[in-house]
Design a protein around this motif. Structure first.
Motif, PDB file in Angstrom:
ATOM      1  N   ASP A  41     -45.210  -2.580 -26.051  1.00 28.11           N
ATOM      2  CA  ASP A  41     -46.500  -2.782 -25.172  1.00 28.11           C
ATOM      3  C   ASP A  41     -46.104  -3.552 -23.821  1.00 28.11           C
ATOM      4  O   ASP A  41     -46.595  -3.244 -22.740  1.00 28.11           O
ATOM      5  CB  ASP A  41     -47.523  -3.557 -25.641  1.00 28.11           C
ATOM      6  CG  ASP A  41     -48.269  -2.927 -26.733  1.00 28.11           C
ATOM      7  OD1 ASP A  41     -48.173  -1.498 -26.571  1.00 28.11           O
ATOM      8  OD2 ASP A  41     -48.631  -3.389 -27.838  1.00 28.11           O
ATOM      9  N   ASP A  42     -44.921  -4.289 -23.770  1.00 28.10           N
ATOM     10  CA  ASP A  42     -44.459  -5.221 -22.859  1.00 28.10           C
ATOM     11  C   ASP A  42     -42.881  -5.290 -23.233  1.00 28.10           C
ATOM     12  O   ASP A  42     -42.419  -5.805 -24.198  1.00 28.10           O
ATOM     13  CB  ASP A  42     -45.097  -6.556 -22.621  1.00 28.10           C
ATOM     14  CG  ASP A  42     -44.966  -7.041 -21.479  1.00 28.10           C
ATOM     15  OD1 ASP A  42     -43.835  -7.521 -21.086  1.00 28.10           O
ATOM     16  OD2 ASP A  42     -45.695  -8.049 -21.064  1.00 28.10           O
ATOM     17  N   PRO A  44     -40.493   0.987 -21.586  1.00 28.99           N
ATOM     18  CA  PRO A  44     -41.967   0.475 -21.487  1.00 28.99           C
ATOM     19  C   PRO A  44     -42.579   0.394 -20.023  1.00 28.99           C
ATOM     20  O   PRO A  44     -41.705   0.371 -19.122  1.00 28.99           O
ATOM     21  CB  PRO A  44     -41.705  -1.002 -22.023  1.00 28.99           C
ATOM     22  CG  PRO A  44     -40.689  -0.790 -22.987  1.00 28.99           C
ATOM     23  CD  PRO A  44     -39.762   0.396 -22.237  1.00 28.99           C
TER      24      PRO A  44
END
Length: 810
Positions: free
Chosen positions: A154-155, A610
């Motif tokens: 996600d990050d 990402p």
């Protein structure tokens, strides 16, 4: 004939203590090195391999980063270098059958020595979530799993990428490109735990985070101060350089809490004098300083020089100070205000001894200060090293022959890795050049250093951990916290040559990627490849392994990273790739690549990074097949690597630019070398406690345990010992030989007292300053609090841990 690996761990009940040695190396070192080599490699393979260590047509020693002279000896290695080579070139193997026979619970129960002695890893292995054993996994599946996990973050900051100092320039450069292409600067490395304080202090004061001397400067110095360093164990080839300096009239002053044999007398086994006539006395003066008292020592030297100059004795280089420095008056005032009484208290040395050393510096025509972990792993390490620089600046001892700063690096390419981008806080100039070369925008936010990475894992903010070499779990502080932190990570990946604790203390899922070592032949793209490294003095040279790899199923570090880049960022089509490679060879004789921003290389990738960041553009397949193409990229991105390929071909060496050394140019804010005024700091030991430093044994390199002995200190057959002054032992109510628990005490920022425990250490009466003690790591890393770090640099304070002793039955 090579022997089989041990069946059992070290039996600490059998430790034996004799008197410490006063002479280093000699025939005993040769015999010990040959015995370990024969045990691991067999006699014929030992001869074949050792004669190629540090040779121009051979491979760089995987041990320390001490440089070589241009003219090499036929046996250009030391005892511990031979051990490092033997460990890597061993005939012992750890394959799928080994992992099938040993569960994770069993492996976790073994000590670091047993794990390391099992041999070389041969196949990629996967530990499934909840599994009890590793199982083999094909390379494509292993790399695909890693790429999928990275692409699903996600990050980007949910990934951490650690690097050990053994990684080559080529692999490290490609690795940092992978990491920054993903979108993070989370690149902690072993420098964070050792010489980060050196880099912080030197960058601030002289504008470069490296030393300013060459091996020739060591030979030509008038005075060499060796502080907080034990070269006889950690950098044995340095002893030959010190011996040569002595033969030219140099004075050597050793500064250390423990008397170390390597700085007393050196029996050089490559000379008649060393073998038959007692060798060479090295240290002319030994200062047995208290732990953490080094800043006070260098302030005392500076104070003496300033007082002598005021008394009309020539002591300062006023012309250098006026032309090349700033901040001198503030420094002069600070030294006038510090009292001799406090300097004596901090160092534990009489004022007359401090003045004697100051006078040695005053009369020296060229002074070098060498140091290692004894100066860099305290809370006040950065101020300490600023004061080292101050002493050299007052005499103009930077940028002239035989003089300067000499931080002696540990692992063989730790400095090179930092040079090519393994850094959590790179300069804007580096990032801008990387952007231009590879057609993307690298992240600018500061990444995690080692301690910050552990905190993030502990707090559940990291999903992927990847280690490029090394043994993160055993190298880091606060062992219990680190082990719990690793267990919270979704996927841990270790690129390794040998089994170590970081493989058995793993995440929910874990992958082991076995890789080639320095000694192994690396054949890619139809030809043998070479890599390059940078030594402790900024010299870059090649390394080419010659041994058949321990398994046909091994990839080089470069190949592993290049394939991951291809999976994460995508690769150009085969036809486009062939055209580009052909054009590169036509235009540059096969050596120079086209920039990665070539339109031919800008293709869409099947995988996404990402946040859908723009991806670095390069032909990853071509880079795997020809390491010269990577060196071409390095040349265009990093100043000083001009003609990289030709200057490292055929055994050549070149020096990277060094402004302070080369032209007395200082890349600081005002363009001058900076004096600093630093408040005096030193540890104050509570009553009933001692101050512990963690250190290596002689049969050890970093976290790799070669054997059970520390023969220079008289410890045999075991490692769980604590060295203490006999009066401290008596005053605390214990006895020499008693087995105790060590309990560290540290008060955190919240004001709460924290305790950590290491059990079953034998007390050994030893010549150490009152209130000071010593014990080996990694066994005592558990005692070092994660949040006890050096100011500015964030380095763990492994040389100043307050502990108490408790009886086992308490």
């Amino acid at each position: 004939m090579a022997t089989k690996p041990p069946k059992a761990d070290i039996d600490e009940t059998r430790v034996r203590v004799t008197g410490p040695k006063t002479v280093a190396v000699g025939v005993p070192a040769v015999l010990h090195a040959l015995q370990i080599s024969a045990d691991q490699m067999g006699i014929a393979r030992s001869v074949q391999t050792l004669l190629r260590v540090n040779q121009k047509d051979g491979f760089d020693c995987p041990g320390c980063a001490w440089p070589e002279e241009d003219k090499r000896h036929v046996a250009e290695f030391c005892e511990n270098g031979a051990k490092a080579v033997a460990e890597e070139a061993t005939l012992r193997r750890v394959g799928p059958d080994f992992f099938a026979a040993h569960s994770m619970d069993e492996l976790r129960g073994h000590d670091d020595w047993w794990l390391g002695q099992q041999g070389r890893l041969t196949h990629p292995m996967l530990l499934d979530e909840g599994a009890t054993h590793y199982r083999p996994i094909p390379w494509d599946d292993a790399l695909g799993l890693i790429a999928d996990e990275l692409s699903s973050l996600d990050d980007p900051d949910e990934a951490v990428f650690y690097t050990s100092g053994r990684t080559s320039n080529e692999a490290a450069f490609l690795y940092q490109l992978l990491v920054r292409g993903i979108g993070t600067n989370n690149l902690p490395d072993c420098s964070n735990m050792c010489h980060e304080s050196s880099g912080s202090a030197l960058t601030e004061t002289i504008g470069i985070g490296k030393g300013t001397v060459s091996i020739e400067d060591i030979h030509d110095a008038d005075l060499i101060i060796v502080a907080g360093q034990n070269p006889g164990t950690n950098h044995p080839r340095m002893l030959s350089a010190l011996e040569k300096a002595k033969s030219r009239g140099a004075t050597i002053i050793a500064v250390n809490p423990l008397p170390e044999a390597g700085l007393m007398r050196f029996e050089n086994p490559q000379t008649v004098r060393g073998i038959a006539f007692g060798g060479t006395k090295l240290a002319d003066d030994f200062l047995q300083i208290r732990l953490g008292g080094d800043q006070a020592l260098f302030q005392a030297i500076g104070k003496h020089l300033l007082e002598a100059d005021a008394g009309r004795s020539a002591a300062l280089d006023h012309a250098f100070i006026a032309e090349h420095t700033s901040g001198f008056e503030a420094y002069r005032q600070a030294m006038a205000e510090v009292s001799w009484r406090e300097l004596v208290t901090a160092t534990g040395l009489p004022e007359k001894t401090l003045r004697r050393v100051g006078e040695s510096v005053r009369t020296s025509k060229a002074t070098i200060v060498c140091w290692a972990m004894g100066l860099t792993q305290h809370k006040h390490s950065v101020p300490t090293l600023r004061d080292v620089v101050n002493v050299l600046l007052v005499q103009g001892s930077i940028g002239r022959p035989g003089a300067g700063v000499c931080p002696v690096r540990g692992h063989s390419n730790v400095q090179g890795d930092r040079t090519v981008g393994i850094y959590e806080n790179p300069s804007e100039a580096f990032l801008a050049s990387l952007d231009a070369e590879f057609g993307f925008t690298a992240p600018r936010a500061h990444g995690f250093d080692t301690v910050e990475a552990i905190r993030a894992m502990r707090d559940g903010r990291v999903r992927v951990f990847m280690g490029m070499g090394g043994n993160f779990v055993s190298a880091t502080p606060d062992t219990a916290v680190v082990e719990a932190a690793m267990a919270r990570v979704d996927l841990t990946v270790q690129v390794s040559t040998k089994l170590n604790r970081s493989h058995v203390v793993a995440g929910r899922r874990a992958i082991i990627l076995p890789t080639l070592g320095r000694t192994d032949r690396d054949r890619r793209g139809g030809r043998e490849q070479r890599v390059t490294v940078e030594d402790s003095m900024g010299a870059v040279h090649g390394s080419r392994g010659r041994l058949a790899p321990p398994s046909d199923d091994l990839l080089s570090e470069v190949a592993i990273v290049a394939r991951l880049c291809g999976l994460v960022f995508g690769s150009p089509s085969p036809s486009s790739r062939d055209q580009v490679i052909s054009r590169m060879k036509d235009e540059s004789g096969g050596n120079r690549p086209e920039p990665g921003t070539s339109p031919d290389l800008a293709t869409d990738a099947a995988a996404s990074t990402p946040r859908n960041r723009a991806k670095p553009q390069a032909d990853w397949v071509a880079l795997e097949a020809d390491y010269a193409l990577i060196r071409g990229h390095i040349e265009r991105v990093i100043p000083g690597f001009d003609d990289y390929e030709s200057r490292t071909a055929k055994g050549r060496t070149f020096f990277l630019p060094n402004g302070p050394r080369d032209e007395r140019r200082f890349a600081t804010a005002d363009g001058k070398a900076r004096f600093t005024a630093n408040p005096l700091e030193y540890p104050v030991i509570p009553r009933g406690r001692v101050l512990l430093q963690t250190l290596r044994s002689h049969d050890q390199y970093n976290t790799t345990i070669y054997g059970k002995d520390d023969r220079y200190r008289g410890i045999h057959g075991g490692r769980r010992v604590i060295l203490m002054h006999r009066r401290d032992i008596q005053d605390l109510g214990f006895a020499d030989g008693e087995v105790v628990d060590l309990v560290s005490e540290w008060t955190g920022a919240d004001g709460v007292l924290q305790e950590r425990r290491a059990g079953a250490f034998r007390i050994v009466s030893y010549r150490t300053p009152r209130g000071n003690a010593a014990a080996y790591y990694p066994e005592t890393n558990v005692l070092v609090p994660l949040d006890s770090t050096a100011d500015v640099s964030g380095t763990p304070t492994s040389k100043s841990v307050v502990i108490r002793l408790e009886r086992r039955d308490a």
